[in-house]
Design an enzyme around this catalytic site. Structure first.
Site, PDB file in Angstrom:
ATOM      1  N   ARG A   1     -18.824  46.655  40.429  1.00  0.00           N
ATOM      2  CA  ARG A   1     -17.632  47.253  41.173  1.00  0.00           C
ATOM      3  C   ARG A   1     -16.797  45.742  41.877  1.00  0.00           C
ATOM      4  O   ARG A   1     -15.640  45.539  41.976  1.00  0.00           O
ATOM      5  CB  ARG A   1     -17.654  48.435  42.186  1.00  0.00           C
ATOM      6  CG  ARG A   1     -18.020  49.821  41.501  1.00  0.00           C
ATOM      7  CD  ARG A   1     -18.397  50.592  42.731  1.00  0.00           C
ATOM      8  NE  ARG A   1     -17.622  50.788  43.668  1.00  0.00           N
ATOM      9  CZ  ARG A   1     -17.936  51.393  44.749  1.00  0.00           C
ATOM     10  NH1 ARG A   1     -19.043  51.608  44.850  1.00  0.00           N
ATOM     11  NH2 ARG A   1     -17.178  51.393  45.856  1.00  0.00           N
TER      12      ARG A   1
ATOM     13  N   ASP B   1     -24.153  54.839  42.782  1.00  0.00           N
ATOM     14  CA  ASP B   1     -23.494  55.305  44.037  1.00  0.00           C
ATOM     15  C   ASP B   1     -22.490  56.643  43.965  1.00  0.00           C
ATOM     16  O   ASP B   1     -22.200  57.144  43.090  1.00  0.00           O
ATOM     17  CB  ASP B   1     -22.492  54.156  44.578  1.00  0.00           C
ATOM     18  CG  ASP B   1     -23.347  52.905  45.011  1.00  0.00           C
ATOM     19  OD1 ASP B   1     -24.140  53.175  45.367  1.00  0.00           O
ATOM     20  OD2 ASP B   1     -22.869  51.674  44.826  1.00  0.00           O
TER      21      ASP B   1
ATOM     22  N   ARG C   1     -29.637  53.659  40.533  1.00  0.00           N
ATOM     23  CA  ARG C   1     -29.075  54.472  41.628  1.00  0.00           C
ATOM     24  C   ARG C   1     -27.810  54.305  41.644  1.00  0.00           C
ATOM     25  O   ARG C   1     -27.285  53.409  42.334  1.00  0.00           O
ATOM     26  CB  ARG C   1     -30.086  54.120  42.952  1.00  0.00           C
ATOM     27  CG  ARG C   1     -31.546  54.026  42.905  1.00  0.00           C
ATOM     28  CD  ARG C   1     -32.155  53.660  44.117  1.00  0.00           C
ATOM     29  NE  ARG C   1     -33.539  53.909  44.193  1.00  0.00           N
ATOM     30  CZ  ARG C   1     -34.378  53.472  45.381  1.00  0.00           C
ATOM     31  NH1 ARG C   1     -33.687  52.849  46.250  1.00  0.00           N
ATOM     32  NH2 ARG C   1     -35.526  53.745  45.161  1.00  0.00           N
TER      33      ARG C   1
ATOM     34  N   TYR D   1     -23.052  49.212  31.721  1.00  0.00           N
ATOM     35  CA  TYR D   1     -22.016  50.003  32.433  1.00  0.00           C
ATOM     36  C   TYR D   1     -20.493  49.814  31.937  1.00  0.00           C
ATOM     37  O   TYR D   1     -20.239  48.691  31.208  1.00  0.00           O
ATOM     38  CB  TYR D   1     -21.938  49.530  33.957  1.00  0.00           C
ATOM     39  CG  TYR D   1     -22.903  49.941  34.839  1.00  0.00           C
ATOM     40  CD1 TYR D   1     -22.785  51.014  35.636  1.00  0.00           C
ATOM     41  CD2 TYR D   1     -24.270  49.235  34.900  1.00  0.00           C
ATOM     42  CE1 TYR D   1     -23.802  51.465  36.338  1.00  0.00           C
ATOM     43  CE2 TYR D   1     -25.264  49.641  35.675  1.00  0.00           C
ATOM     44  CZ  TYR D   1     -24.949  50.682  36.319  1.00  0.00           C
ATOM     45  OH  TYR D   1     -26.301  51.289  37.273  1.00  0.00           O
TER      46      TYR D   1
END
Length: 248
Positions: A200, A52, A50, A113
């Site tokens: 992040r 952001d 999911r 990522y």
């Protein structure tokens, strides 16, 4: 019912995130609307992660079940046609028939990522909303050294959003690598799963090391604190990409 795997690319700039949300544009809703236009079925798809608001994907994966056994290339082509007609910045890179036991989220064995920092004085133009522009000089070697303090099996409470719904803050971070190519600093992170805002949060903390405000030891201390207030600033979403999901 035949099950299909979708490999998906999207620019997250105009979306509230992957997950469908009332009154807001989402990647999930865009694809589900395209499915409705293609075959008239109102269904919910399940994604591998999911992402952001503002986060991009080069290798998101989702699955769906259709009542009719369509050729996979027909599914891909039709969905892309409907997405393009709607002006959605989403592309179906591939559609593949899979076993009914395949689950885009729960069958995944690793997620990968990439975070991109544009490290130069001049602002971003072509890369706007696709990188984090940091004008002050950063030391990627120091950032990489600090990143190794975070690799492994840890309690990542410090790097976990207060909105995180994961049952446990304990995760195994398999890879956290920092490298530089010209003005771009690339941070690659791999794990079976991540906490909400974890990547992040890690990147924002590593930026502090690159700027000389923190040392690698400060990062280790922050990790051991298991306290969200010990985290560095959270990096903006535009530099983050879900690049791949692994399955057995």
């Amino acid at each position: 019912m035949p099950r299909y795997r979708l490999d998906i690319e999207y620019d997250g700039s105009a979306f509230s995130g992957w997950q469908r949300q009332a009154g807001q544009a989402s990647v999930q809703e865009s694809i589900e609307t395209a499915i409705l236009g293609f075959c008239g079925e109102e269904i919910r798809i399940r994604g591998a992660g999911r992402t952001d608001a503002g986060v991009h994907a080069r290798g998101q994966v989702a699955h769906l079940d259709l009542s009719r056994d369509w050729p996979a290339d027909k599914v891909q082509g039709a969905l892309n046609a409907h997405l393009a007609r709607a002006g959605a910045a989403v592309a179906i890179l591939a559609a593949t028939k899979v076993e009914e036991t395949f689950d885009a989220r729960f069958s995944a064995t690793a997620r990968h990522y990439l975070y991109l920092i544009l490290n130069r004085r001049a602002p971003a133009t072509l890369e706007k909303d696709r990188v984090w522009h940091v004008p002050r000089p950063l030391d990627p070697e120091a950032m990489h050294q600090a990143a190794q303090e975070l690799v492994g099996h840890h309690d990542f409470t410090t790097f976990r959003s207060v909105q995180c719904q994961s049952k446990s803050p304990v995760k195994t971070l398999d890879l956290l690598d920092v490298s530089r190519d010209g003005d771009i600093i690339a941070i690659r992170a791999s794990a079976r799963s991540f906490l909400h805002n974890q990547v992040r949060s890690l990147v924002g903390t590593l930026e502090r090391v690159g700027a000389g405000a923190w040392t690698p030891q400060d990062v280790a201390v922050a990790l051991e604190a298991r306290d969200r207030s010990a985290c560095g600033p959270v990096a903006p979403p535009g530099g983050l990409y879900l690049v791949a999901v692994d399955y057995r």
